[in-house]
Write a protein that holds these residues in place. Structure first.
Motif, PDB file in Angstrom:
ATOM      1  N   ASN A 139       7.233  64.047  63.214  1.00  0.00           N
ATOM      2  CA  ASN A 139       7.524  62.990  64.189  1.00  0.00           C
ATOM      3  C   ASN A 139       7.939  63.625  65.509  1.00  0.00           C
ATOM      4  OD1 ASN A 139       7.253  60.775  62.279  1.00  0.00           O
ATOM      5  ND2 ASN A 139       9.160  61.534  61.387  1.00  0.00           N
ATOM      6  N   GLU A 151       5.871  58.610  71.843  1.00  0.00           N
ATOM      7  CA  GLU A 151       6.343  58.719  70.473  1.00  0.00           C
ATOM      8  C   GLU A 151       5.133  58.971  69.571  1.00  0.00           C
ATOM      9  OE1 GLU A 151       9.819  56.293  68.055  1.00  0.00           O
ATOM     10  OE2 GLU A 151       8.672  55.298  69.644  1.00  0.00           O
ATOM     11  N   TYR A 152       5.290  59.904  68.645  1.00  0.00           N
ATOM     12  CA  TYR A 152       4.234  60.176  67.662  1.00  0.00           C
ATOM     13  C   TYR A 152       4.849  60.031  66.277  1.00  0.00           C
ATOM     14  CZ  TYR A 152       0.909  62.731  64.777  1.00  0.00           C
ATOM     15  OH  TYR A 152       0.025  63.092  63.787  1.00  0.00           O
ATOM     16  N   GLU A 153       4.256  59.157  65.457  1.00  0.00           N
ATOM     17  CA  GLU A 153       4.802  58.880  64.132  1.00  0.00           C
ATOM     18  C   GLU A 153       3.687  58.340  63.243  1.00  0.00           C
ATOM     19  OE1 GLU A 153       8.793  56.683  62.325  1.00  0.00           O
ATOM     20  OE2 GLU A 153       7.966  56.058  64.265  1.00  0.00           O
ATOM     21  N   ASN A 155       0.936  59.555  62.367  1.00  0.00           N
ATOM     22  CA  ASN A 155      -0.374  59.795  62.987  1.00  0.00           C
ATOM     23  C   ASN A 155      -0.732  58.798  64.096  1.00  0.00           C
ATOM     24  OD1 ASN A 155      -0.977  62.052  61.341  1.00  0.00           O
ATOM     25  ND2 ASN A 155      -1.569  60.675  59.673  1.00  0.00           N
ATOM     26  N   ASN A 156       0.255  58.103  64.622  1.00  0.00           N
ATOM     27  CA  ASN A 156       0.024  57.148  65.712  1.00  0.00           C
ATOM     28  C   ASN A 156       0.783  57.586  66.962  1.00  0.00           C
ATOM     29  OD1 ASN A 156      -1.598  55.225  64.272  1.00  0.00           O
ATOM     30  ND2 ASN A 156       0.262  54.595  63.192  1.00  0.00           N
ATOM     31  N   TYR A 157       0.131  57.371  68.116  1.00  0.00           N
ATOM     32  CA  TYR A 157       0.765  57.633  69.404  1.00  0.00           C
ATOM     33  C   TYR A 157       1.260  56.313  69.999  1.00  0.00           C
ATOM     34  CZ  TYR A 157      -1.720  62.166  69.598  1.00  0.00           C
ATOM     35  OH  TYR A 157      -2.207  63.415  69.357  1.00  0.00           O
ATOM     36  N   TRP A 159       2.636  55.343  73.788  1.00  0.00           N
ATOM     37  CA  TRP A 159       2.980  55.738  75.153  1.00  0.00           C
ATOM     38  C   TRP A 159       3.706  54.597  75.844  1.00  0.00           C
ATOM     39  CZ3 TRP A 159       2.319  60.569  77.137  1.00  0.00           C
ATOM     40  CH2 TRP A 159       1.473  61.436  76.446  1.00  0.00           C
ATOM     41  N   ILE A 171       0.380  67.498  69.479  1.00  0.00           N
ATOM     42  CA  ILE A 171       1.092  67.178  68.231  1.00  0.00           C
ATOM     43  C   ILE A 171       1.262  68.409  67.346  1.00  0.00           C
ATOM     44  CG2 ILE A 171       0.365  64.770  68.266  1.00  0.00           C
ATOM     45  CD1 ILE A 171      -1.718  65.494  66.118  1.00  0.00           C
TER      46      ILE A 171
END
Length: 392
Positions: A139, A151-153, A155-157, A159, A171
């Motif tokens: 994350n 935020e990256y969590e 496998n999703n971005y 912005w 990532i």
């Protein structure tokens, strides 16, 4: 009465030392030391009023996840905290019983991520924030002045604001690249990156500046043009002096402030600003904010305005000292030249007896500053009313 005295003694023995704030880095270990004398019978450590660990009747009682990353020394009461996290920041308190007396101590720690020094960047350039972690992030969160950037969590971005159009997140490393930097990008960026279940934090300060031109020295009464050197036709132009508006152009309207309209000229094709009949109080920092094709360009210009130098005057003092002077209040440095390759510096010149014997010698004084220079000559015999007693 005896009961009151006993109560007072207990209260006094319960007040322990309060240690100053200790600053620690994320991922390190730290030992809280209550510094007691004697072997503890009972030990209690609390964090923000909540129990961390308790030792009583030869039994340990750990709370939350502290057993996996804490170690209690039952001989000293010391508590070691391992792999510190940001949320370990706060007040730790010990209550330790030795020989029937209760000892208390307070310990404040603040846990921080790596803090990188301020980095200066130019407007319009790119810069990559590097948290320098080891391992692959699960994350990632980046914030600017406390507000989310990306935020990256799972496998999703995600912005926020306009950062997606001018930012790039790696990532694999957690690095965040900011493109086409603006002045309002100046400030504190913070990362929170999880690797193998551990949270890593870092703080990064950047300062974004427009092109900074060196100090230009100018003479009072002259004209000077400030040139931001942009490419393209401006839609909006703003010039400021020491933070206050001078002139503003937008929507085909031109607005001048103070007395600048009477002695300034703005070129709306280039953004250049010409200042006429310069005064000493024009010395200082000029800043431009110019929008071209939707992008804001900045520049900083420093000028120093000073008086030029009129012809210096040379006078005699006690027949062996020459003094060179200019008008009062004018900055100047002085250089002397004379016969046989003579050279000297300074406002005053002490003449040796050898030179005095050459009564027809001519000396030159040059006064100069950063904007002008002037020279005058002086014949040594003008120092004496009667030069006849000198042999030539």
């Amino acid at each position: 009465m005896a009961h009151s005295v006993a109560t007072l003694l207990f209260i006094l023995s319960s007040v322990g030392p309060a240690f100053g704030v200790v600053y620690l880095q994320i991922g390190t270990n730290y030992t809280l030391q209550p510094k007691i004398t004697g072997k503890p019978q009972n030990i209690l450590w609390k964090f923000k009023g909540t129990k961390v660990v308790e030792y009583e009747n030869n039994n340990y009682y750990w709370y939350k996840d502290y057993e996996s990353r804490g170690q209690l020394d039952i001989l000293s009461g010391n508590l070691e905290l391992k792999n510190l996290r940001k949320d370990d920041t706060g007040l730790y308190q010990s209550e330790i019983q030795v020989d029937g007396r209760l000892h208390n101590s307070d310990h404040n720690i603040e846990v921080m991520g790596p803090v990188f020094g301020v980095v200066s960047c130019r407007t319009g350039t790119n810069y990559t924030l590097q948290p320098k972690i080891t391992g692959k992030p699960q994350n990632i969160l980046w914030k600017f002045k406390g507000t989310k950037v990306v935020e990256y969590e799972n496998n999703n971005y995600y912005w926020y604001k306009d950062y997606e159009s001018r930012g790039q997140l790696d990532i694999q490393s957690g690095n965040l690249e900011l493109k086409n930097l603006r002045k309002d990008d100046t400030g504190l960026y913070q990362s929170e990156i999880q690797v193998d279940g551990r949270l890593h934090n870092s703080d990064h300060n950047i300062e974004v500046m427009g092109p900074v031109f060196g100090v230009v020295y100018l003479q009072t009464g002259t004209n000077y043009t400030l040139q931001p050197k942009i490419t393209g036709k401006p839609q909006n132009i703003l010039w400021k002096f020491k933070g206050s508006k001078m002139v503003e152009y937008g929507n085909s309207n031109l607005d001048w402030y103070k007395d600048y309209e009477s002695r300034g000229k703005l070129d709306i094709q280039s953004g250049d600003l010409t200042l006429k009949n310069l005064r000493k109080d024009d010395t200082g920092l000029y800043q431009s904010e110019i929008q071209v094709d939707g992008r804001l360009h900045f520049s900083d210009h420093n000028i120093e305005v000073m008086d030029g130098i009129s012809q210096p005057k040379v006078s005699c003092q006690d027949e062996v000292t020459l003094t060179c002077s200019v008008d009062p209040g004018v900055q100047a440095e002085f250089e002397w030249t004379g016969p046989d390759g003579f050279e000297a510096t300074g406002e005053r010149l002490n003449i040796s007896q050898v030179i005095i014997s050459k009564i027809d010698s001519v000396f030159f004084c040059t006064a100069k500053n950063k904007v002008s220079e002037s020279r005058t000559s002086f014949i040594l015999k003008d120092c004496y009313k009667d030069a006849g007693h000198y042999c030539k």
